[in-house]
Design a protein around this motif. Structure first.
Motif, PDB file in Angstrom:
ATOM      1  N   GLU A  99       0.830  -1.214   0.000  1.00 30.16           N
ATOM      2  CA  GLU A  99       0.000   0.000   0.000  1.00 30.16           C
ATOM      3  C   GLU A  99       0.862   1.261   0.000  1.00 30.16           C
TER       4      GLU A  99
ATOM      5  N   ILE B  92      -1.776   6.416  -2.179  1.00 26.43           N
ATOM      6  CA  ILE B  92      -3.186   6.267  -2.563  1.00 26.43           C
ATOM      7  C   ILE B  92      -3.862   7.570  -2.166  1.00 26.43           C
TER       8      ILE B  92
ATOM      9  N   GLU C 242     -11.716   2.447  -9.044  1.00 31.44           N
ATOM     10  CA  GLU C 242     -10.881   2.505 -10.229  1.00 31.44           C
ATOM     11  C   GLU C 242      -9.668   3.373  -9.877  1.00 31.44           C
ATOM     12  N   ASP C 243      -8.480   2.968 -10.343  1.00 29.73           N
ATOM     13  CA  ASP C 243      -7.303   3.813 -10.162  1.00 29.73           C
ATOM     14  C   ASP C 243      -7.285   4.869 -11.253  1.00 29.73           C
TER      15      ASP C 243
ATOM     16  N   GLN D 226      -3.100   8.529  -9.105  1.00 35.78           N
ATOM     17  CA  GLN D 226      -2.936   7.992  -7.745  1.00 35.78           C
ATOM     18  C   GLN D 226      -4.257   7.935  -6.984  1.00 35.78           C
ATOM     19  N   TRP D 227      -5.293   8.490  -7.573  1.00 34.02           N
ATOM     20  CA  TRP D 227      -6.591   8.526  -6.895  1.00 34.02           C
ATOM     21  C   TRP D 227      -7.283   7.178  -6.948  1.00 34.02           C
ATOM     22  N   LYS D 228      -8.019   6.915  -5.889  1.00 33.40           N
ATOM     23  CA  LYS D 228      -9.019   5.846  -5.922  1.00 33.40           C
ATOM     24  C   LYS D 228     -10.359   6.525  -6.152  1.00 33.40           C
TER      25      LYS D 228
ATOM     26  N   HIS E  47      -2.318  -1.646 -16.291  1.00 30.52           N
ATOM     27  CA  HIS E  47      -2.656  -1.505 -14.869  1.00 30.52           C
ATOM     28  C   HIS E  47      -3.830  -0.571 -14.626  1.00 30.52           C
ATOM     29  N   SER E  48      -4.342   0.039 -15.663  1.00 28.55           N
ATOM     30  CA  SER E  48      -5.494   0.930 -15.467  1.00 28.55           C
ATOM     31  C   SER E  48      -6.440   0.698 -16.625  1.00 28.55           C
TER      32      SER E  48
ATOM     33  N   ARG F  34      -1.044  -2.523  -5.340  1.00 24.67           N
ATOM     34  CA  ARG F  34      -1.379  -1.101  -5.512  1.00 24.67           C
ATOM     35  C   ARG F  34      -1.953  -0.840  -6.908  1.00 24.67           C
ATOM     36  N   TYR F  35      -1.284  -1.343  -7.940  1.00 21.71           N
ATOM     37  CA  TYR F  35      -1.798  -1.186  -9.302  1.00 21.71           C
ATOM     38  C   TYR F  35      -1.932  -2.575  -9.913  1.00 21.71           C
TER      39      TYR F  35
END
Lengths: 92, 947, 202, 407
Positions: free
Chosen positions: B552, B557, B574-575, B578-580, D114-115, D158-159
């Motif tokens: 983490e 994040i 959703e990423d 760097q935002w969630k 990753h996105s 994380r990703y």
């Protein structure tokens, strides 16, 4: 991790800085008056010397101020830093 | 062999300890203070494995990081590949195996902690040997902040491996006194088990501290196993010592052949005799000491071969007194033995009467290579010293000086003296007054009597069994083959043969290889460019370098003030950078598709809300703010009236769209801009760059207020009712509060700024409040909207709603090659302004092409088929043989509740001219028929935005 | 309908108990809801007027802050750039200060004032290991001889930007200001960094 | 089983070390992979053998010696995929062509997504590749795991890995072997490979190139071809030609030799790392370029530390592998991350630069097309789009904007 001397905050680690490429490339006073070649020169062409290079940096993670630096691109040594608008200092 | 090679006395090991360990499946015993190598030798084990190419038995050769042979794999406590037995501290329960060149990675994740720490000092001293200790003490006494790092488990450096005396007392006493003083002087940080592995400009040195390895199974889990020290020093003293260099001869690789200095270290530091009967082969004085000291310890040392014709008289006499036959002008011409040396063939240098000496151990010294790695990494130039056959530091650097044997000085008193001098010079350069001249302790060691000879190899033997790089199994023959192939550069020879590329990075082989190449080419080493050393000096675990930036903490994040609410509601995220961001809020049993259809329906038919707080927000104040905005945006912003809002597009100087958003005019000289989530920082930087570097005359200040505000779009035909319920004092009618205007009001008791903007085409209010009150606002909206079935929606629904209206998303429907005109936004490109950023690029030839890709809508012929985002558009109704001409691609594709069908946005060559055409989109191995349409598919008239 | 003001939330709401795990080596607390204003000063001649509003002089030396008390109570004014300051004051004063400061600088001709109270949150960090904790991720030399009381640096701590104020160099007491969206990351990072100081006798 | 205990031996003769002649038909400046390949194809395909390759240091000692040897052709735009696929096809026959064991190993390359936007861009590229006849697949996370079992595809990271593009024909080769294969083949065809020969000036008469001045004397030349990567700006300036390229450090690193764990090549732009396991068994990794201009052949260590965090995210089992050696090359980066190959305003002067991180994989394609350009004074169709003029017209081949898959 190199130190870059911010003219205001003093030497800080390079990760705090944002690189801005060649300094002293002014935005053209009248872009419309430029030929395509001249405009392309402004948009895409920058010096790429091996040796002292006047370039722009911003202390992005610090005071957020842009400044100019003369840096030797071989040794990465910063030979001078100076504020925007000032003349490039003579370095040896 | 299970014989005990531990001497009855001596050494720095704890003789009361008893450690069990296992090596190559054998259970063995050792002592605290042992390395794995010393413990093995104490058990009579020399061979650790076999060589990588030829499978030849190989054994321990050195006592430190320069070890080329004794590579081991740790099996327990945790799998670790490729360490040197000479640097693994022994602990109870260690299980290790010898390696033949290849390490094995663990199958499971490493549970250990790794971290990093910064340290700052006036003087960094690397190496706690005689020179380093003297430098550190001098610096500390001068009041400087000092960091002293040393890679061993205890300070002392080379003194640990000798029986030298200082001032007539054991050097131990001197070391202890210095350490005691350092440890009680404020401002001194002393780090054991810490290897400085990289030196960089501006006094930056990276060091790896092994904090818990020596504790084995007892290592506490909350303490980092390794720590990377990021040391910033005004001045650095490099006192890293020297590595002994072998001489190459035929069969020089058998177990039992060691460096002479290593044998001294095993004797004095670990109380271990490396063999029963030893021969010594040298070209310098230092190995005599090994012979004499080992003989004094009661070990049989029958012969010492000195390649020099002229041998040191005093040392020779001492040898003779101990029964060691010194053979001047003699060399080792070959060896015998399999798993262990049995015999050494000797003869006069250059040929002549040969002889064979039976012995189980051969000690070799070809001279000493200063450990100049850090100095070289700093850009220091190296000079070849022909008298010692070594590269030594050239001129010293402004902020780094080298002392002791790292500088090529091998006499103890001089080393200490140099340390003191270096310490004084360093503190002076760092702005301190050096402490009064320290007294140099007098070493009672033997001075060099006879100059060393430089001998790279013994010629005339079996060159294909004379090993230059033991770890890579490279022989003299292979070096000859390389030069014979036309290679003249050492770099080429290294690559041809792989010399110097193994785990030891050529610490024992590099200089020898350079010497051999020069010899073969008839070149002078002094005229050839020495190798540049690059970090790391010794190997560093990946995990140590990764440190705590994992899991983490790998990357921050970023969350909004409403994040916990989304989590509690079971949102999927959703990423976005760097935002969630909440992507959708599935209810029990819903998949994303169902949830999004429901959320969309709520927004179009009732009321819905989302968390749009991640949008970038920039406050712009100043008399020239409007002028700046006119340059930043393609459209005219200066004409915007106070109280009103305008959508704007930003381009780079190349004329490509880089961001879009809204501009709110709060006052004549005060604006608030919004940016896309991903570009918030970029846009602020962009503004600052122009303001500070191009247009400093403009009186404008820009300030990020992204996180100051929570932003909640309240969307749908019922949004007015919900807002009215919470803001009774606000006239929410369309006449009083029109589209693209803003008002300050109190919503649910919270001061708010409300904007009538819509990214969905529906009646919508974007409510902004101080972020502390975001949750309160959100919960009040949910409560007030309950009668209308208010529904939270995520980014997926937002995307569908905007796509139905043909609104592009920068970064999804654009890719850095798209102009505002391509997006059909010529209306947002001012014709009146003489200039704005990007304008000049619009008139370039490429921008004027009629076949540019333009944003269009696509409707699949089968309304239930969802086009793949990224699908390519072609003219063929089937997939022909490649190459197939591509006309564009699908940028966004959704199933629409409002349209009752699927649809897509795409960029398409001459797209606007193709509206109505039938084309095809690739999907897996098929094509899907589509009709090209306008981008606006829902509420073309815009009737819904006012409710 | 009116939302209950007690439902105001700070970015590190709920972290108190995790911060408590760091004690006694490190004391870490969030200072919520402080008034924070960015002040940009084009017209240096207005500095005196600003000082009168705050009761504290604007710091002239880069990378420092001044503290004191004035008409609006205790304030800290930090240097953020050659024409940029951050004003920190007690909770609830942001609107009052915004107008007072704007007047003092002569409106946008003289500079800019922006309420950024919720843009960043404030953490107070002290205790015998506070400096060590920061040294795990902050490259600034925080030794009292280099960063004395009154130092204010904008820099990176781990992977987030911070504004760090040395309220007291000895014994160490720091304020860390971090962007609200990064606050949890920073908090998690600090708590994790403190793992090995927890069991230490102090 | 170790990866490959013994690499094949190099031949017992590689090249002559001639002194420079007074004059050559073609002088190639830069003895890296591109320069050597160009000289080889000039001789082998066009019969032009009076050629010198001038190298200021040792042959193939620049970026050729410093790259991570990834070879692939799955670029987005037609122009890019054209020349890279041309190169890949040549790679497939290169060992036989050069009679040199270049260890070209088509173990496939994964580009991780990753996105959601990564996924869109990846699918777009896969579709484009297939329509261009290039092997390409979109794999979901499970399929990624099948191709490369050591990648962490857990949704908890994380990703998370959402999928990947996969080009099975992509792979790696052994860089020195490739360079030396070209060098020795060119040498056999009569090309003079001249080392320790730095060009200090380019002579022109009436707008036409006539020769070069070097640290080993003046050399007359009918044509001069620049293939000097990071040093291109300086060289072109000697002939009065300005280039829109900037030179940056690009770092890479290796671990110790390890038993095989990594069957393919994995690249991830989002977490900035790319990894393969070389023939000998070491893990080879690279990251993004350092952001400032630099000719120092060294970069900043924090880039490597970051790369290690990224590697650990993707490959947790790498934790106790060791960093053995780091180094940096100097890459010349153009504004659109695409190369510049072709004619210049100076007659007889030809340009090949701006390859950024893509140079190694293009080596055979560049050599062939650049040789064609030089021999015919006209671009090969594959390098026609990569003119210097595109920066004036705006017809960029924008591989960083759109494709965003460097290296």
């Amino acid at each position: 991790m190199q130190l870059i001397p911010c003219p205001w905050c003093g030497p800080r680690e390079e990760v705090e800085f944002h690189y801005g490429g060649q300094a002293h490339v002014d935005y053209p006073a009248e872009p419309a008056a430029l030929s395509d070649e001249e405009w392309a020169k402004f948009v895409f062409f920058r010096d790429n010397p091996r040796g002292p290079f006047a370039e722009r940096w911003s202390h992005a993670a610090g005071c957020r101020r842009w400044f100019n630096a003369v840096r030797d691109t071989r040794s990465y040594e910063l030979l001078a830093v100076y504020r925007p608008g000032q003349e490039r200092p003579v370095t040896t | 062999m299970t014989a005990d090679f531990r001497l009855p006395a001596g050494g720095r090991i704890d003789r009361d300890s008893a450690l069990r360990f296992s090596f190559n499946g054998r259970s063995l015993a050792g002592r605290t203070g042992d390395t794995l190598a010393s413990a093995l030798l104490a058990n009579g084990v020399h061979q650790t494995g076999t060589s990588i190419k030829y499978g030849r038995p190989r054994g321990i050769m050195a006592a430190g990081v320069e070890e080329p042979n004794a590579l081991v794999q740790i099996a327990e406590p945790f799998t670790e590949p490729m360490l040197t037995a000479t640097t693994v501290e022994l602990y109870d329960g260690l299980v290790a195996d010898g390696l033949s060149g290849y390490g094995v990675l663990a199958a499971e994740p490493d549970p250990s902690r790794y971290d990093a720490k910064h340290a700052h000092c006036d003087v960094l001293v690397v190496g706690a040997g005689p020179a380093g200790l003297a430098a550190a003490l001098t610096a500390a006494r001068s009041g400087a902040r000092v960091v002293l790092v040393d890679d061993q488990s205890e300070p002392g450096g080379s003194l640990l491996g000798t029986d030298d005396n200082l001032d007539g007392r054991s050097s131990d006493v001197w070391v202890r006194d210095v350490i005691t003083e350092l440890d009680t002087t404020p401002g001194v940080l002393r780090l054991d088990r810490t290897t400085a592995f990289g030196a960089y400009q501006d006094g930056f040195v990276l060091a790896l501290q092994r904090r818990t390895d020596h504790l084995g199974f007892d290592a506490p889990s909350h303490v980092s196993r390794h720590r990377i020290w990021r040391i910033r020093a005004k001045q650095t003293v490099i006192a890293t010592g020297a590595h002994e260099r072998p001489i190459v001869f035929a069969d020089n690789d058998r177990p039992g052949i060691l460096l002479a200095g290593a044998a001294r270290t095993y004797l004095h530091r670990y109380g271990v005799q490396v063999g029963r009967r030893l021969a010594v082969f040298t070209a310098n004085d230092s190995a005599y000491l090994a012979a004499i000291e080992l003989a004094e310890a009661g070990i049989d040392v029958p012969v010492l071969l000195d390649a020099r014709q002229e041998v040191p008289p005093g040392l020779s006499a001492e040898c003779a007194a101990r029964g060691i036959e010194v053979h001047p002008g003699h060399v080792v011409t070959g060896t015998e033995g399999h798993d262990r040396l049995t015999d050494v063939h000797i003869g006069p240098f250059g040929g002549g009467q040969a002889d064979t000496v039976g012995c189980d151990t051969l000690l070799v010294s070809g001279g000493w290579n200063p450990a100049v790695h850090l100095f070289s990494q700093l850009g220091g130039t190296l000079r070849y010293a022909p008298e010692t056959g070594a590269y030594v530091p050239g001129e010293s650097l402004a902020s780094a000086r080298v002392a002791g044997s790292a500088a090529g000085t091998f006499e103890l008193t001089t080393c200490v003296e140099q340390g003191i001098d270096a310490g004084r010079a360093a503190v002076t350069a760092a702005g301190f007054t050096p402490a009064a001249e320290a007294r140099v302790p007098v070493a009672d060691v033997r001075a060099e009597e006879t100059a060393a000879a430089v001998l790279w190899r013994v010629p005339g033997g079996a060159d294909d069994r004379a090993f230059v790089d033991l770890q890579r199994d490279v022989t003299v023959s292979e070096v000859e083959r390389a030069t014979g192939a036309g290679l003249e550069s050492l770099e080429h020879v290294k690559r041809y043969t792989t010399i110097g590329t193994a785990h030891d990075q050529g610490k024992t082989s590099g200089t020898v290889a350079a010497g051999l190449v020069a010899e073969q080419l008839g070149a002078n080493l002094a005229e050839r460019r020495p190798t540049t050393f690059r970090p790391p000096y010794t190997s560093v675990p990946f995990a140590a370098l990764g440190g705590r930036d994992r899991g983490e903490l790998y990357d921050p994040i970023r969350v909004t003030a409403l994040h916990d609410w989304h989590v509690a509601q079971g949102a999927e995220f959703e990423d976005v950078g760097q935002w969630k961001r909440a992507r959708h809020y599935p209810r029990q049993g819903e998949d994303m598709h169902t949830a999004v259809l429901r959320e969309c329906r709520a927004a179009r038919e009732g009321v819905a809300l989302m968390d749009a707080s991640t949008l970038g927000k920039i406050d712009l104040q100043g008399p020239d703010a409007a002028e700046l905005l006119d340059m930043l945006y393609t459209n005219m912003m200066s004409t915007l009236k106070v109280g009103r809002i305008r959508y704007g597009v930003m381009c780079g100087i190349d004329g490509m769209v880089i961001d879009d958003g809204t501009v709110i005019r709060l006052a004549d000289d005060h604006f608030l801009l919004t940016t896309t989530t991903g570009n918030a920082a970029m846009v602020l930087d962009w503004i600052e760059e122009w303001l500070q570097t191009e247009w400093p005359h403009l009186r404008v200040f820009a300030t990020s207020v992204t996180e100051h505000w929570v932003t909640v779009p309240l969307v749908g035909p019922k949004s007015r009712d919900v807002l009215a319920a919470l803001a009774p004092e606000l006239d929410v009618s369309n006449d009083a509060f029109g589209f693209m205007t803003w008002q300050d009001a109190t919503v649910a008791g919270i001061p708010a700024r409300i904007c009538r903007i819509s990214f969905s085409g529906e009646l919508a209010y974007e409510i902004n409040v101080n972020a502390w009150c975001g949750l309160a606002l959100w919960e009040a909206l949910i409560e007030a909207g309950e009668p209308y079935g208010i529904t939270p929606y995520g980014t997926e629904t937002m995307h569908v709603l905007r796509a139905e209206k043909g609104y592009p998303i920068v970064g999804q429907d654009t890719d850095g090659t798209v102009t505002p005109q391509d997006l059909g936004m010529s209306w947002a490109v001012s014709k009146k302004k003489t200039d704005f950023i990007g304008k000049r690029s619009f008139s370039r030839a490429e921008n004027l092409r009629p076949d540019r890709k333009q944003l269009v809508g696509l409707l699949p012929a089968d309304p239930s088929v969802l086009l793949p985002e990224g699908g390519q558009i072609i003219e063929h109704d089937h997939l022909p043989e490649p190459p197939v001409r591509m006309l564009g691609h699908v940028t966004s594709s959704y199933d629409s509740a409002a349209l009752g069908r699927t649809f897509a946005l795409a960029v398409l060559r001459s797209g606007r001219d193709r509206i109505g055409e039938k084309l095809y989109v690739t999907k897996d191995d098929e094509v899907v028929a589509v009709t090209v349409t306008d981008t606006v598919l829902y509420d073309k008239e815009g009737a819904r935005r006012d409710g | 309908m009116t939302a209950d003001i007690t439902t105001r939330r700070t970015p590190l709401d709920g972290w108190t108990s995790r911060f408590a795990e760091l004690a006694p080596a490190v004391r870490l607390t969030e200072r919520p809801f402080r008034s924070q204003l960015t002040l940009r000063l084009r017209d240096a001649g207005r500095a005196a007027a600003v000082s009168r509003v705050l009761g504290v002089d604007l710091p002239e030396t880069p990378c420092t802050f001044n503290r004191g008390a004035g008409p609006h109570g205790p304030v800290e004014v930090a240097w953020l750039g050659p024409d940029e300051y951050l004003v920190l004051a007690q909770p609830g004063l942001q609107r009052t200060l915004e107008s007072a400061l704007r007047e003092a600088i002569g409106g946008t001709q003289g500079g800019a004032v922006v309420d950024v109270s919720a843009q960043r949150t404030t953490l107070a960090l002290s205790g015998p290991r506070a400096r060590d904790l920061l040294a795990h991720g902050c490259a600034i030399d925080l030794h009292p001889s280099v960063s004395p009381t009154g130092t204010c640096v904008q820099t990176l701590l781990a992977q987030t930007g911070i504004i760090l104020l040395v309220r007291d160099a000895d014994p160490a007491e720091f304020l860390l200001l971090v962007r609200a969206s990064f606050a949890r990351y920073l908090a998690a990072w600090l708590v994790d960094a403190g793992a090995e100081y927890r069991e230490e006798p102090v | 089983m170790p990866a490959q205990t013994n690499l094949p031996d190099h031949p017992s003769f590689l090249w002559r070390n001639p002194d420079p002649a007074k004059s050559y038909d073609v002088v190639v400046v830069g003895g890296g992979g591109h320069g050597l390949a160009t000289a080889y194809y000039l001789a082998a395909v066009h019969g032009i053998t009076n050629v010198a390759v001038l190298e200021k240091g040792w042959l193939a000692g620049g970026n050729m010696a410093r790259n991570t040897t990834i070879i692939r052709s799955n670029y987005l735009w037609d122009e890019s995929s054209g020349i890279y696929e041309h190169a890949l096809k040549l790679w497939e026959g290169l060992e036989a062509e050069l009679d040199y064991p270049i260890l070209f190993d088509q173990r496939g390359v994964l580009n991780l997504a990753h996105s959601l936007q990564d996924v869109r861009d990846s699918v777009r590229r896969v579709n484009a590749n297939r329509l261009n006849g290039i092997d390409a697949e979109w794999l979901d996370a499970d399929a990624v795991k099948e191709v490369c079992p050591i990648v962490n595809v857990s949704p908890e990271v994380r990703y998370p890995v959402l999928g990947a593009t996969y080009q099975p024909r992509a792979g790696i080769a052994k860089h020195d072997y490739v360079a030396w294969g070209y060098a020795s083949a060119a040498d056999r065809l009569g090309v003079d490979l001249i080392q320790n020969c730095e060009v200090t000036g380019i002579e022109t008469t009436d707008g036409r190139v006539t020769g070069v001045n070097t640290t080993r004397g003046r050399i007359a030349a009918g044509r001069v071809a620049l293939a000097a990567s990071g040093h291109s700006s300086e060289l072109a300036a000697m002939a009065g030609v300005e280039l829109p390229v900037q030179s940056h450090p690009l770092q890479a690193l290796v671990s110790e030799l390890l038993e095989p764990v990594h069957p393919t090549v994995v690249m991830s732009n989002a977490v900035h790392v790319y990894v393969s396991q070389a023939h000998k068994g070491e893990l080879v990794m690279g990251a993004g370029i350092d952001n400032y201009n630099g000719y120092g052949q060294r970069g900043s260590f924090h880039i490597i530390e970051r790369q290690m965090s990224a590697a650990m995210e993707l490959f947790p089992i790498f934790a106790r592998a060791h960093l053995l050696r780091t180094w940096a090359g100097i890459v010349d980066v153009s504004p659109d991350a695409s190369p510049i190959i072709g004619l210049t305003p100076v007659d007889g002067l030809y340009l090949n630069c701006g390859w950024g991180t893509g140079g190694f994989k293009a080596t055979p394609g560049v050599g062939d097309c650049f040789a064609h350009t030089i021999a015919n004074d006209k671009p090969h169709p594959y390098n026609e789009p990569f003119t210097l003029e595109r920066f004036t017209t705006g017809a960029l081949v924008d591989e960083h904007g759109a494709a965003a898959v460097a290296h």
